[in-house]
Design a protein around this motif. Structure first.
Motif, mmCIF file in Angstrom:
data_model
loop_
_atom_site.group_PDB
_atom_site.id
_atom_site.type_symbol
_atom_site.label_atom_id
_atom_site.label_comp_id
_atom_site.label_asym_id
_atom_site.label_seq_id
_atom_site.Cartn_x
_atom_site.Cartn_y
_atom_site.Cartn_z
ATOM 1 N N LEU A 10 -47.896 59.568 52.383
ATOM 2 C CA LEU A 10 -46.912 58.846 51.682
ATOM 3 C C LEU A 10 -45.594 58.785 52.428
ATOM 4 O O LEU A 10 -45.000 59.659 53.273
ATOM 5 N N CYS A 14 -41.835 56.992 48.556
ATOM 6 C CA CYS A 14 -42.917 56.574 47.613
ATOM 7 C C CYS A 14 -43.043 56.924 46.205
ATOM 8 O O CYS A 14 -42.757 58.227 45.824
ATOM 9 N N SER A 55 -48.240 52.750 51.075
ATOM 10 C CA SER A 55 -48.048 54.123 50.644
ATOM 11 C C SER A 55 -48.230 54.136 49.255
ATOM 12 O O SER A 55 -47.464 53.170 48.341
#
Length: 82
Positions: A10, A14, A55
């Motif tokens: 991530l 995100c 992501s």
């Protein structure tokens, strides 16, 4: 049975992390599946180095390195359902 490993990559910003964690936990609990789950914060340079373009990126039983083997989880999920 072979241990299942899930890696989630991530970006710091995100917005999908919380829904991802909730939905993964719900699915794994419902299916009574025990897995090793890792959440990894990466920046744009690290993402590019791994060949990631979005992501979150979620991988199951994947290995990064010289023998790159990616099995990207692509699953249409309706996050509006509870």
């Amino acid at each position: 049975m072979e241990e299942i490993k899930i890696d989630c990559y991530l970006f710091p910003e995100c917005a999908s992390e919380e829904p991802l964690r909730i939905n993964m936990n719900s699915a794994l609990t419902a299916e009574k599946i025990k897995v090793n789950v890792g959440f990894h914060r990466i920046d744009n340079d690290e993402a590019a180095g791994l060949g990631l373009s979005g992501s979150p990126s979620v991988f199951i039983n994947s290995t990064f390195g010289n023998g790159l083997v990616m099995q990207k989880l692509v699953y249409p999920f309706d996050f509006t359902k509870k």
